[in-house]
Design a protein around this motif. Sequence first.
Motif, mmCIF file in Angstrom:
data_model
loop_
_atom_site.group_PDB
_atom_site.id
_atom_site.type_symbol
_atom_site.label_atom_id
_atom_site.label_comp_id
_atom_site.label_asym_id
_atom_site.label_seq_id
_atom_site.Cartn_x
_atom_site.Cartn_y
_atom_site.Cartn_z
ATOM 1 N N TYR B 147 0.881 -1.175 0.000
ATOM 2 C CA TYR B 147 0.000 0.000 0.000
ATOM 3 C C TYR B 147 0.910 1.213 0.000
ATOM 4 C CZ TYR B 147 1.167 0.072 4.943
ATOM 5 O OH TYR B 147 1.857 0.106 6.128
ATOM 6 N N ASP B 148 0.355 2.374 -0.308
ATOM 7 C CA ASP B 148 1.144 3.589 -0.423
ATOM 8 C C ASP B 148 1.363 4.203 0.961
ATOM 9 O OD1 ASP B 148 2.252 6.008 -0.987
ATOM 10 O OD2 ASP B 148 0.631 6.718 -2.292
ATOM 11 N N VAL B 149 2.599 4.164 1.440
ATOM 12 C CA VAL B 149 2.870 4.617 2.817
ATOM 13 C C VAL B 149 2.729 6.137 2.973
ATOM 14 C CG1 VAL B 149 4.354 2.659 3.420
ATOM 15 C CG2 VAL B 149 5.382 4.732 2.460
ATOM 16 N N GLU B 150 2.577 6.868 1.875
ATOM 17 C CA GLU B 150 2.364 8.318 1.974
ATOM 18 C C GLU B 150 1.100 8.640 2.782
ATOM 19 O OE1 GLU B 150 4.213 10.951 1.095
ATOM 20 O OE2 GLU B 150 5.787 9.544 0.539
ATOM 21 N N TRP B 151 0.140 7.708 2.809
ATOM 22 C CA TRP B 151 -1.093 7.922 3.580
ATOM 23 C C TRP B 151 -0.825 8.019 5.071
ATOM 24 C CZ3 TRP B 151 -5.295 9.589 1.417
ATOM 25 C CH2 TRP B 151 -5.545 9.277 0.080
#
Lengths: 120, 282
Positions: B147-151
């Motif tokens: 998943y995109d860790v930027e979240w």
Amino acid sequence: MIERIPDMVNSDAHLIRRGRFLSTTFLVEIGDRGYLIKIIEGRVVSITPGPFVTPNYSFALRAPRDEWEMFWKKVPEPGHNDIFALFKRGKLKIEGDLHPFMANLLYIKDVLAAPRKEAA
Amino acid sequence: MSPRFEPITGRYLDLTLLDRPHRLYIEEAGQGIPLLCLHTAGSDGRQYRGLLNDKRIIDNYRVIVFDMPWHGKSSPPEGYQNEEYKLTSHGYIQMILEIADALELDRPVVMGCSIGGRIVLYLAHQHAKRFRAIIGLESAAHVAPYYDVEWLHRPDVHGGEVSAGVVSGLIAPTAPDNHRWETLWHYLQSGPGIFKGDLHFYKVDGDIRGKIDEIDGRASNLYLLTGEYDYSCTSEGTLDIARRTGAQATIMKGLGHFPMSEDPPKFISYLLPVLEKIRGAA
């Protein structure tokens, strides 16, 4: 099972409180069957089954039917207990505007898992 | 319930870590063989509360748990406001060795979970002689981002809530509710961007796949314990490391990614035989 979500969520005051800042409509696909789940301030106000002409939703979760059935078991097997487990195995696709999904992740996970409460 | 103090002592240690002054929070209980415990990404030492309170363990082991800098009650270093926190394998190894030296631990047993389960593989590879035994909980040689860790760190999403949301499914569905929500609370409380910064080590910098075959699991007394519900560090990944290194591996039924915190009694039933074996070899 998915039809049970409104009753299971709307009878849980704590879950509604946790989702009180969320108002959105999202799509859940169970195999080739789509359902639009409409949430207003943490309550599930409707679940509309497809087919749809021009469905309008913020984000979509798509997985094969057997994956959802395994997911909704009362005590799911390893690899089937969480939507993140499903998409790590490549069985669930998430797309669209993920902001309402990520900002309300614990709540949405519990909404999707709500049918487990009545599972055999 | 009548009030009682737990057998845990918590203290702050001022020391130089990685050439910078740090204020580190450390808890310990018991006496005997030092057992240095490493918490997971984005959490803190409270994950080991079950061990620190278990008489069967602390009668024979001095259990020591530190909150990594930026985590729990350990402060970030001075000037943190002008940097982005990112854990690296080099920094993590140095931190553990320097803390063990500062506490003057004589060949401790080291036990880490998740990122801690990864870094102990580095310790087994590079510093095995410094440790009496090495225990990896939820050890995987590498985990690809899924998943995109930027979240995990942006002002329009609550960092603690999203971190707890990300990890919640890693807890076994059979875990008792009180321990499940205690485990999540540590994530709900984590500092902004800290879980994400730890995952830099977990998913980017700390890829040890190329060195697994160089680890001697027997000489380093390497034990691996992995919960069957962990889909991040999978049973297959752990068994593969065991096969290639000669480490002793156990897949734990009814446990997930946070065994020591999500169901302490169940985890301790798996850990005690390992600790007995290590003690017998001493």
